[in-house]
Design a protein around this motif. Structure first.
Motif, PDB file in Angstrom:
ATOM      1  N   GLN A  60       0.837  -1.208   0.000  1.00 33.41           N
ATOM      2  CA  GLN A  60       0.000   0.000   0.000  1.00 33.41           C
ATOM      3  C   GLN A  60       0.863   1.246   0.000  1.00 33.41           C
ATOM      4  O   GLN A  60       0.582   2.203  -0.721  1.00 33.41           O
ATOM      5  CB  GLN A  60      -0.941   0.018   1.203  1.00 33.41           C
ATOM      6  N   LEU A  61       1.920   1.258   0.789  1.00 35.40           N
ATOM      7  CA  LEU A  61       2.816   2.420   0.828  1.00 35.40           C
ATOM      8  C   LEU A  61       3.429   2.673  -0.548  1.00 35.40           C
ATOM      9  O   LEU A  61       3.513   3.819  -0.995  1.00 35.40           O
ATOM     10  CB  LEU A  61       3.915   2.214   1.870  1.00 35.40           C
ATOM     11  N   ILE A  62       3.838   1.626  -1.223  1.00 31.03           N
ATOM     12  CA  ILE A  62       4.457   1.772  -2.547  1.00 31.03           C
ATOM     13  C   ILE A  62       3.430   2.217  -3.573  1.00 31.03           C
ATOM     14  O   ILE A  62       3.720   3.066  -4.417  1.00 31.03           O
ATOM     15  CB  ILE A  62       5.152   0.454  -2.958  1.00 31.03           C
ATOM     16  N   THR A  63       2.212   1.679  -3.484  1.00 27.03           N
ATOM     17  CA  THR A  63       1.153   2.008  -4.451  1.00 27.03           C
ATOM     18  C   THR A  63       0.631   3.428  -4.259  1.00 27.03           C
ATOM     19  O   THR A  63       0.517   4.185  -5.211  1.00 27.03           O
ATOM     20  CB  THR A  63      -0.017   1.008  -4.320  1.00 27.03           C
ATOM     21  N   ASN A  64       0.286   3.766  -3.017  1.00 22.89           N
ATOM     22  CA  ASN A  64      -0.252   5.088  -2.710  1.00 22.89           C
ATOM     23  C   ASN A  64      -0.117   5.336  -1.214  1.00 22.89           C
ATOM     24  O   ASN A  64      -1.021   5.038  -0.441  1.00 22.89           O
ATOM     25  CB  ASN A  64      -1.716   5.203  -3.140  1.00 22.89           C
ATOM     26  N   ALA A  65       0.997   5.877  -0.816  1.00 24.78           N
ATOM     27  CA  ALA A  65       1.286   6.085   0.602  1.00 24.78           C
ATOM     28  C   ALA A  65       0.317   7.051   1.259  1.00 24.78           C
ATOM     29  O   ALA A  65       0.066   6.957   2.465  1.00 24.78           O
ATOM     30  CB  ALA A  65       2.717   6.582   0.773  1.00 24.78           C
ATOM     31  N   SER A  66      -0.264   7.965   0.499  1.00 24.61           N
ATOM     32  CA  SER A  66      -1.117   8.990   1.096  1.00 24.61           C
ATOM     33  C   SER A  66      -2.393   8.419   1.710  1.00 24.61           C
ATOM     34  O   SER A  66      -3.068   9.101   2.476  1.00 24.61           O
ATOM     35  CB  SER A  66      -1.461  10.066   0.077  1.00 24.61           C
ATOM     36  N   VAL A  67      -2.727   7.168   1.410  1.00 20.38           N
ATOM     37  CA  VAL A  67      -3.894   6.523   2.013  1.00 20.38           C
ATOM     38  C   VAL A  67      -3.673   6.333   3.513  1.00 20.38           C
ATOM     39  O   VAL A  67      -4.617   6.348   4.297  1.00 20.38           O
ATOM     40  CB  VAL A  67      -4.173   5.170   1.316  1.00 20.38           C
ATOM     41  N   GLN A  75       5.449   6.299  12.157  1.00 16.12           N
ATOM     42  CA  GLN A  75       5.448   5.365  13.279  1.00 16.12           C
ATOM     43  C   GLN A  75       5.793   3.952  12.821  1.00 16.12           C
ATOM     44  O   GLN A  75       6.503   3.232  13.522  1.00 16.12           O
ATOM     45  CB  GLN A  75       4.105   5.381  13.998  1.00 16.12           C
ATOM     46  N   LEU A  76       5.292   3.543  11.658  1.00 15.68           N
ATOM     47  CA  LEU A  76       5.636   2.220  11.127  1.00 15.68           C
ATOM     48  C   LEU A  76       7.145   2.085  10.955  1.00 15.68           C
ATOM     49  O   LEU A  76       7.746   1.081  11.357  1.00 15.68           O
ATOM     50  CB  LEU A  76       4.940   1.996   9.777  1.00 15.68           C
ATOM     51  N   ILE A  77       7.758   3.100  10.363  1.00 10.58           N
ATOM     52  CA  ILE A  77       9.213   3.076  10.148  1.00 10.58           C
ATOM     53  C   ILE A  77       9.940   3.046  11.483  1.00 10.58           C
ATOM     54  O   ILE A  77      10.858   2.248  11.695  1.00 10.58           O
ATOM     55  CB  ILE A  77       9.644   4.267   9.276  1.00 10.58           C
ATOM     56  N   ARG A  96      12.438  -2.277   4.044  1.00  9.86           N
ATOM     57  CA  ARG A  96      11.341  -2.411   3.073  1.00  9.86           C
ATOM     58  C   ARG A  96      10.321  -1.285   3.233  1.00  9.86           C
ATOM     59  O   ARG A  96       9.707  -0.857   2.259  1.00  9.86           O
ATOM     60  CB  ARG A  96      10.646  -3.763   3.227  1.00  9.86           C
ATOM     61  N   LEU A  97      10.155  -0.805   4.463  1.00 11.36           N
ATOM     62  CA  LEU A  97       9.202   0.279   4.711  1.00 11.36           C
ATOM     63  C   LEU A  97       9.671   1.610   4.127  1.00 11.36           C
ATOM     64  O   LEU A  97       8.885   2.543   4.014  1.00 11.36           O
ATOM     65  CB  LEU A  97       8.964   0.454   6.210  1.00 11.36           C
ATOM     66  N   THR A  98      10.928   1.717   3.772  1.00 12.76           N
ATOM     67  CA  THR A  98      11.455   2.981   3.254  1.00 12.76           C
ATOM     68  C   THR A  98      11.383   3.080   1.735  1.00 12.76           C
ATOM     69  O   THR A  98      11.693   4.127   1.183  1.00 12.76           O
ATOM     70  CB  THR A  98      12.909   3.199   3.708  1.00 12.76           C
ATOM     71  N   LYS A  99      10.963   2.016   1.061  1.00  9.45           N
ATOM     72  CA  LYS A  99      10.940   2.015  -0.408  1.00  9.45           C
ATOM     73  C   LYS A  99      10.040   3.096  -0.990  1.00  9.45           C
ATOM     74  O   LYS A  99      10.259   3.568  -2.084  1.00  9.45           O
ATOM     75  CB  LYS A  99      10.501   0.651  -0.942  1.00  9.45           C
ATOM     76  N   TYR A 100       9.038   3.486  -0.253  1.00  8.70           N
ATOM     77  CA  TYR A 100       8.072   4.468  -0.751  1.00  8.70           C
ATOM     78  C   TYR A 100       8.534   5.915  -0.540  1.00  8.70           C
ATOM     79  O   TYR A 100       7.909   6.849  -1.050  1.00  8.70           O
ATOM     80  CB  TYR A 100       6.712   4.270  -0.060  1.00  8.70           C
TER      81      TYR A 100
END
Length: 106
Positions: A60-67, A75-77, A96-100
């Motif tokens: 979801q973050l990669i597709t559209n993080a603004s959601v 906080q996830l990071i 992996r959380l930083t890819k977006y």
């Protein structure tokens, strides 16, 4: 993920006194969807997701993080780099959380 509402702060799931973890089953109609716990870090705890749920959140973050709200994204990071430092996950999972982050504007 199908109904994200980061403005609604009303608790939908509680940890009881001295409870270290809780399981939450997702309805089959929502399979393949993501679920964020402790949105906007309203509680004083970290959330370690199952590998499948973690992958859905990363996608979801990669597709559209603004959601996902900016505070929840940060906080996830923070959670996963702290989990990596404590040895709960490998640092590659936190990365992996930083890819977006190239999409980040806030």
């Amino acid at each position: 993920g199908s109904r994200p509402d980061f403005l609604d702060k009303k608790p939908k799931l509680w940890l009881r006194n001295n409870q270290l973890s809780v399981s939450y089953n997702i309805d089959e109609s929502e399979a393949g969807d993501w679920l964020i716990l402790n949105a906007d870090a309203t509680g004083f705890y970290r959330v370690l997701y199952s590998e499948d749920m973690f992958t859905e959140i990363v996608n979801q973050l990669i597709t559209n993080a603004s959601v996902i709200s900016p505070l929840t994204r940060s906080q996830l990071i923070d959670n996963y780099f702290n989990f990596a430092a404590a040895g709960y996950v490998d640092v590659t999972q936190a990365l992996r959380l930083t890819k977006y982050l190239g999409q980040e504007t806030t």
